[in-house]
Design a protein around this motif. Structure first.
Motif, short mmCIF file in Angstrom:
data_model
loop_
_atom_site.label_atom_id
_atom_site.label_comp_id
_atom_site.label_asym_id
_atom_site.label_seq_id
_atom_site.Cartn_x
_atom_site.Cartn_y
_atom_site.Cartn_z
N ASP A 53 38.96 -36.98 38.76
CA ASP A 53 38.87 -35.99 39.69
C ASP A 53 38.94 -34.79 39.79
OD1 ASP A 53 35.97 -38.21 40.56
OD2 ASP A 53 37.03 -38.13 42.82
N PHE A 54 38.36 -33.64 39.18
CA PHE A 54 38.24 -32.32 39.73
C PHE A 54 38.08 -31.71 40.32
CE2 PHE A 54 38.78 -33.30 35.40
CZ PHE A 54 40.29 -32.66 35.30
N ARG A 83 32.11 -25.25 32.59
CA ARG A 83 33.43 -24.47 31.79
C ARG A 83 33.74 -26.21 31.30
NH1 ARG A 83 38.52 -25.85 31.84
NH2 ARG A 83 38.90 -27.14 33.45
N LEU A 84 33.43 -27.22 32.36
CA LEU A 84 34.17 -28.48 31.28
C LEU A 84 32.77 -29.43 30.03
CD1 LEU A 84 35.47 -30.37 34.40
CD2 LEU A 84 36.53 -29.49 32.43
N TRP A 93 25.69 -36.81 42.66
CA TRP A 93 25.88 -38.00 43.14
C TRP A 93 26.54 -36.76 44.59
CZ3 TRP A 93 31.20 -39.58 45.99
CH2 TRP A 93 30.10 -40.32 47.43
N GLN A 94 25.73 -36.91 45.45
CA GLN A 94 25.37 -35.74 46.51
C GLN A 94 25.97 -34.35 45.97
OE1 GLN A 94 29.04 -37.52 48.93
NE2 GLN A 94 26.81 -39.08 50.12
N GLU A 95 27.44 -33.80 46.98
CA GLU A 95 27.03 -32.66 45.70
C GLU A 95 28.34 -32.16 44.53
OE1 GLU A 95 28.59 -28.71 48.77
OE2 GLU A 95 28.63 -30.84 50.13
N CYS A 96 28.40 -33.97 44.12
CA CYS A 96 29.55 -34.04 42.78
C CYS A 96 28.52 -34.10 41.66
CB CYS A 96 29.96 -35.39 42.80
SG CYS A 96 31.58 -35.71 44.53
N ARG A 97 29.29 -33.69 40.74
CA ARG A 97 29.09 -33.77 39.04
C ARG A 97 29.19 -35.17 38.12
NH1 ARG A 97 26.38 -31.22 41.95
NH2 ARG A 97 25.18 -29.17 41.57
N VAL A 98 28.88 -36.17 38.46
CA VAL A 98 29.52 -36.71 36.92
C VAL A 98 29.49 -36.34 35.54
CG1 VAL A 98 30.01 -39.86 36.15
CG2 VAL A 98 29.31 -38.34 38.54
N LEU A 99 30.51 -35.92 34.55
CA LEU A 99 30.40 -35.98 32.93
C LEU A 99 31.31 -37.29 32.50
CD1 LEU A 99 31.96 -32.13 33.76
CD2 LEU A 99 29.81 -32.89 33.97
N HIS A 108 35.82 -41.40 28.76
CA HIS A 108 36.00 -41.52 29.65
C HIS A 108 35.43 -40.63 30.46
CE1 HIS A 108 39.48 -42.56 27.44
NE2 HIS A 108 39.74 -43.60 28.80
N LEU A 109 35.44 -40.62 32.34
CA LEU A 109 34.32 -40.52 33.02
C LEU A 109 35.54 -39.49 33.34
CD1 LEU A 109 31.93 -42.79 34.36
CD2 LEU A 109 31.31 -41.02 32.54
N VAL A 110 34.45 -38.30 34.35
CA VAL A 110 35.19 -37.42 35.50
C VAL A 110 34.61 -36.45 36.18
CG1 VAL A 110 36.98 -36.10 33.72
CG2 VAL A 110 34.93 -35.24 33.87
N CYS A 111 34.89 -36.67 37.29
CA CYS A 111 33.60 -35.95 38.45
C CYS A 111 34.15 -34.37 38.90
CB CYS A 111 34.23 -37.11 39.63
SG CYS A 111 33.04 -38.72 39.83
N VAL A 112 33.81 -33.86 39.59
CA VAL A 112 33.38 -32.65 39.51
C VAL A 112 33.07 -32.71 40.47
CG1 VAL A 112 33.50 -30.43 38.90
CG2 VAL A 112 33.77 -31.75 37.40
N LEU A 113 33.81 -31.96 41.82
CA LEU A 113 33.96 -32.21 43.31
C LEU A 113 33.90 -31.23 44.21
CD1 LEU A 113 36.05 -34.02 45.16
CD2 LEU A 113 35.76 -34.67 43.29
N PRO A 114 33.49 -30.32 45.43
CA PRO A 114 33.93 -29.45 46.11
C PRO A 114 35.48 -29.53 46.88
CG PRO A 114 31.82 -29.87 47.14
CD PRO A 114 31.92 -31.16 45.85
N VAL A 115 36.08 -28.71 47.13
CA VAL A 115 37.80 -28.96 47.81
C VAL A 115 37.16 -29.86 48.35
CG1 VAL A 115 39.73 -27.68 48.33
CG2 VAL A 115 38.22 -26.55 46.46
#
Length: 126
Positions: A68-69, A80-81, A92-98, A104-111
């Motif tokens: 998770d980033f 950027r990614l 998913w909610q405020e998150c992005r799954v890439l 591999h998967l990574v998630c981008v989420l708020p702080v």
């Protein structure tokens, strides 16, 4: 400009095996585990990797690891990614799954970190 950092390593585990996986990883890493009452699909492995949240995540999918980033700008970090090779899979909610090169998967989420941790460890991106 925006900032981001690796926030968490998640051990994605099929729901039926989450308790057994949690027991294994807790013993293997010598740490205690605890269910997040707000998000019961996450079982934290406290202090497994200092500075990085580590948890077993109960999923309805195949076993895998993902990062998770956390970022102060989800859209900018996602862009950027994607610009360096990721593709967006879902939201998913405020998150992005890439999905990143290699599959591999990574998630981008708020702080999620305390402000002082994020401020000290986040990288700044143009």
């Amino acid at each position: 400009m925006h900032r981001s950092r690796v926030y968490a390593l998640l051990i994605d585990t099929p729901e039926a095996e989450a308790a057994q996986a949690t027991a294994f990883w807790s013993a293997a890493l010598g740490v205690r585990s605890e269910v997040d009452p707000q998000y019961p699909q996450f079982i934290g492995l406290h202090d497994a990797l200092p500075g990085i949240v580590t948890a077993v995540q109960s999923v309805d999918d195949a076993p895998r690891f993902h990062l998770d980033f956390e970022t102060d700008d989800v859209e900018a970090e996602t862009a950027r990614l994607v610009a360096i090779g990721a593709t967006e899979v879902t939201r998913w909610q405020e998150c992005r799954v890439l999905r990143v090169p290699g599959g591999h998967l990574v998630c981008v989420l708020p702080v999620e970190s305390p402000p002082e941790v994020f401020d000290a460890q986040a990288k700044t991106w143009p």
